[in-house]
Write a protein that holds these residues in place. Sequence first.
Motif, PDB file in Angstrom:
ATOM      1  N   PHE A 255      68.228  43.504 -16.440  1.00 35.83           N
ATOM      2  CA  PHE A 255      67.712  43.216 -15.103  1.00 35.83           C
ATOM      3  C   PHE A 255      68.835  43.104 -14.080  1.00 35.83           C
ATOM      4  CE2 PHE A 255      66.442  39.831 -12.009  1.00 35.83           C
ATOM      5  CZ  PHE A 255      65.588  40.633 -11.263  1.00 35.83           C
TER       6      PHE A 255
ATOM      7  N   TYR B  25      54.697  50.402 -19.694  1.00 36.12           N
ATOM      8  CA  TYR B  25      55.219  49.986 -18.384  1.00 36.12           C
ATOM      9  C   TYR B  25      54.117  50.019 -17.324  1.00 36.12           C
ATOM     10  CZ  TYR B  25      58.385  49.922 -14.356  1.00 36.12           C
ATOM     11  OH  TYR B  25      59.025  49.606 -13.193  1.00 36.12           O
TER      12      TYR B  25
ATOM     13  N   SER C  80      53.258  43.636 -16.615  1.00 32.04           N
ATOM     14  CA  SER C  80      54.449  43.241 -15.881  1.00 32.04           C
ATOM     15  C   SER C  80      55.124  42.084 -16.609  1.00 32.04           C
ATOM     16  CB  SER C  80      54.085  42.855 -14.459  1.00 32.04           C
ATOM     17  OG  SER C  80      52.928  42.071 -14.455  1.00 32.04           O
ATOM     18  N   ASP C  81      55.094  42.153 -17.935  1.00 33.74           N
ATOM     19  CA  ASP C  81      55.719  41.120 -18.751  1.00 33.74           C
ATOM     20  C   ASP C  81      56.477  41.832 -19.863  1.00 33.74           C
ATOM     21  OD1 ASP C  81      54.890  37.969 -19.945  1.00 33.74           O
ATOM     22  OD2 ASP C  81      55.876  39.444 -21.200  1.00 33.74           O
TER      23      ASP C  81
ATOM     24  N   PRO D  86      73.784  37.822  -6.444  1.00 34.27           N
ATOM     25  CA  PRO D  86      74.149  39.198  -6.069  1.00 34.27           C
ATOM     26  C   PRO D  86      73.295  39.677  -4.900  1.00 34.27           C
ATOM     27  CG  PRO D  86      73.357  39.071  -8.352  1.00 34.27           C
ATOM     28  CD  PRO D  86      73.026  37.781  -7.689  1.00 34.27           C
TER      29      PRO D  86
ATOM     30  N   VAL E 110      69.328  44.863  -7.909  1.00 36.55           N
ATOM     31  CA  VAL E 110      68.482  44.854  -9.102  1.00 36.55           C
ATOM     32  C   VAL E 110      67.176  45.605  -8.841  1.00 36.55           C
ATOM     33  CG1 VAL E 110      69.380  42.607  -9.794  1.00 36.55           C
ATOM     34  CG2 VAL E 110      67.215  42.729  -8.579  1.00 36.55           C
ATOM     35  N   ASP E 111      66.508  45.955  -9.946  1.00 37.46           N
ATOM     36  CA  ASP E 111      65.245  46.674  -9.874  1.00 37.46           C
ATOM     37  C   ASP E 111      64.107  45.653  -9.852  1.00 37.46           C
ATOM     38  OD1 ASP E 111      63.052  48.250 -10.171  1.00 37.46           O
ATOM     39  OD2 ASP E 111      63.494  48.879 -12.226  1.00 37.46           O
ATOM     40  N   TRP E 112      63.469  45.499  -8.710  1.00 39.96           N
ATOM     41  CA  TRP E 112      62.421  44.476  -8.591  1.00 39.96           C
ATOM     42  C   TRP E 112      61.130  44.900  -9.266  1.00 39.96           C
ATOM     43  CZ3 TRP E 112      63.493  39.591  -7.278  1.00 39.96           C
ATOM     44  CH2 TRP E 112      64.728  39.356  -6.682  1.00 39.96           C
ATOM     45  N   ASP E 113      61.065  46.108  -9.805  1.00 40.36           N
ATOM     46  CA  ASP E 113      59.896  46.507 -10.591  1.00 40.36           C
ATOM     47  C   ASP E 113      60.035  46.065 -12.040  1.00 40.36           C
ATOM     48  OD1 ASP E 113      58.338  47.690  -8.650  1.00 40.36           O
ATOM     49  OD2 ASP E 113      59.482  49.554  -8.740  1.00 40.36           O
ATOM     50  N   PHE E 114      61.132  45.428 -12.347  1.00 44.91           N
ATOM     51  CA  PHE E 114      61.348  44.957 -13.724  1.00 44.91           C
ATOM     52  C   PHE E 114      60.191  44.050 -14.145  1.00 44.91           C
ATOM     53  CE2 PHE E 114      63.300  42.396 -17.069  1.00 44.91           C
ATOM     54  CZ  PHE E 114      64.042  43.333 -17.755  1.00 44.91           C
ATOM     55  N   PRO E 115      59.669  44.248 -15.363  1.00 45.67           N
ATOM     56  CA  PRO E 115      58.491  43.470 -15.760  1.00 45.67           C
ATOM     57  C   PRO E 115      58.829  42.013 -16.064  1.00 45.67           C
ATOM     58  CG  PRO E 115      59.175  44.896 -17.556  1.00 45.67           C
ATOM     59  CD  PRO E 115      60.062  45.209 -16.394  1.00 45.67           C
ATOM     60  N   THR E 116      58.831  41.188 -15.057  1.00 47.93           N
ATOM     61  CA  THR E 116      59.086  39.769 -15.286  1.00 47.93           C
ATOM     62  C   THR E 116      58.553  38.951 -14.108  1.00 47.93           C
ATOM     63  OG1 THR E 116      60.768  38.183 -15.928  1.00 47.93           O
ATOM     64  CG2 THR E 116      61.376  39.728 -14.228  1.00 47.93           C
TER      65      THR E 116
ATOM     66  N   VAL F  41      62.854  34.870 -13.832  1.00 50.55           N
ATOM     67  CA  VAL F  41      64.121  35.226 -13.177  1.00 50.55           C
ATOM     68  C   VAL F  41      64.956  33.965 -12.938  1.00 50.55           C
ATOM     69  CG1 VAL F  41      65.135  36.115 -11.047  1.00 50.55           C
ATOM     70  CG2 VAL F  41      63.253  37.333 -12.107  1.00 50.55           C
TER      71      VAL F  41
ATOM     72  N   ILE G 195      57.631  39.890  -9.985  1.00 51.09           N
ATOM     73  CA  ILE G 195      58.615  39.874  -8.905  1.00 51.09           C
ATOM     74  C   ILE G 195      58.434  41.012  -7.901  1.00 51.09           C
ATOM     75  CG2 ILE G 195      60.384  38.498 -10.044  1.00 51.09           C
ATOM     76  CD1 ILE G 195      61.715  41.101 -10.889  1.00 51.09           C
TER      77      ILE G 195
ATOM     78  N   PHE H 136      66.108  34.333  -5.939  1.00 51.49           N
ATOM     79  CA  PHE H 136      67.519  34.483  -6.296  1.00 51.49           C
ATOM     80  C   PHE H 136      68.292  33.193  -6.024  1.00 51.49           C
ATOM     81  CE2 PHE H 136      69.424  39.002  -6.680  1.00 51.49           C
ATOM     82  CZ  PHE H 136      68.665  39.199  -7.816  1.00 51.49           C
TER      83      PHE H 136
END
Lengths: 386, 244
Positions: free
Chosen positions: A171, A222, A226-227, B80, B85-91, B96, B136, B148
């Motif tokens: 990430f 994907y 979103s987890d 940072p 960063v990639d805000w499409d990251f699954p979390t 975060v 996110i 952040f």
Amino acid sequence: MSTPQIEIQLIAAVVAVACAIPGVFLVLRKMALISDAISHSILPGIVLGFFLTHDLNSPWLILLAAITGVITVVLVEAIQKTGLVKEDTAIGLVFPALFSIGVILIAKNANDVHLDVDAVLLGELAFAPFDRLELFGTDVGPKSLWVMGTILLCTLVLLFLFFKELKVSTFDAGLSSALGISPIVMHYGLMSVSSITVVGAFDAVGAILVVALMIAPAATAYLLTSDLKKMLGFSILFGVASAILGYWVANLLDASISGAMTTVLGLVFLSVYLFAPRKGLISVLYRQKQQRTEVSLLTFLLHLNNHQDINERHINHLNEHINWQKVRSKTVVELALKNNMISIKDNIVSLTDKGKEFTELALEYIITNKDEKIEHMKDDFFLFRG
Amino acid sequence: MEKIAVQVDDLTVAYNYKPVLWDIDLFIPEGVLMAIVGPNGAGKSTLIKAILGIIDPIAGSVAIYGEPYDKQRKMVAYVPQKGSVDWDFPTTALDVVMMGTYGSLGWIKRPGAKEKKAALEALEKVGMLSFKNRQISQLSGGQQQRVFLARALVQNASIYFMDEPFQGVDATTEIAIINILKELRKAGKTVIVVHHDLQTVPEYFDWVTFLNVKKIATGPVKEIFNDDNLTKTYGINYKVAINK
């Protein structure tokens, strides 16, 4: 089902799980193409390993080939670092070079052994059960099941131990580095696991299709979640389901197993791409249409609010005033009526109290730059969406 | 004399043999709220990254309270640039923020109830508690920046490095963020911010560093934030721009 049939499906499932796990992180790191590069460039490693060990399933051969995989990554990064070419070009330069060395080595030296280009490219799962592992004189099952099982076990242990490190370095590499979790170590760790998995899987499914097993399940998952943990779970599920379904499709069509598995993977991705609830194409298009109609509705209400004189509000002149097609005007008027935003009396359109309240609130949000609040407001006012 | 929180000696960083930071000497006293200002390409982000060991300098050294960064990691928090960063990251937002605790946990050990509690408190502090389970990518730019900031707060550090925390946030969020930064300074922390908006420097910060590949000046805003240094840093006469 016969024993070989069960064994083939078992191998396919184990390969699918082992590929899906590193695949998730490759997709999230936007490195899907690297798996393609690795899967091809391990060929010289496999050939060299084969000359040394004379055994396609020897752990030494797997290690040697995996090292070639990591070398691929190092070479790609070295070329990219010169700043003269971009990453995709660097990948395109490195793997054909290494792969072609492998092809020449096979053609020159391995003509009479069980290692030909077709087998390398496509693999042959159907033959996997014939290659048995014997321990202390007893048959304990197909060799490739043991090989892939071991690789999968290692992958699972590593995933369990380093899940948080993988997550943060994927990430946010900058933060990860500042926290003392070296993104470089994680990067090469992931590359090593991917290489070993590709080598192990390549005998079963071939160099080309192993890429599909790594990337397609992750790309499908994907779209659905979103987890990160669920994404891993979904990937494994899609991988295994496609592998087993693919086997039966191949059986039915009397075709290549790995080919059928990949086709099923592609079809699964396609259907999720079309029908996924949030990110799917159809739901995106539907939402866009809904959005468009609702924006039109708001424009229409603002127009009514702005113009009090009767001839601007005559139902038959609305088209001309707002410059819309008839169909669109009709949709919008119907939606406004259904939601009790307007009333029509003697062909004259007027805002209802509710319509007025909605319009004025929306206007305020637009003026104060709080457009995002309009979405929430719609939930309060709309009985029917556009 | 007051304590030196960060000391940078003769730091030089180069990309492809082209220096982006040239022989930087810098003392940052404990307890200041400092802006790093300078034109695009001045090496502001690079300076922070070099201090934090994210990129290797070709010369020079860095000390955090007199020791190398590797030894003092837990005293330092880092925000940072949002765009890195990639805000499409699954979390989720909470997840975060939890990442801020990974440094004190070290390798392999997983965050538990204590870390989660700290993360929730940090989210509350930045006014994002109700968004904790939000994916996110579903957050606005300002909300992402708050997440952040919460992630840095959870690190419970002595020194905070922030790379453009006001980039792409609305006025409300900017005020919320600067208030938190001022609170940190009140609590005796040192806060170093890469900053773009020259107008707000005197209002937000008490210390400033002018940077343009070389260090132009560093010191209290009251003493050195003047037309002379601005002109030296940006190469144009800033008198007009500042007074407009």
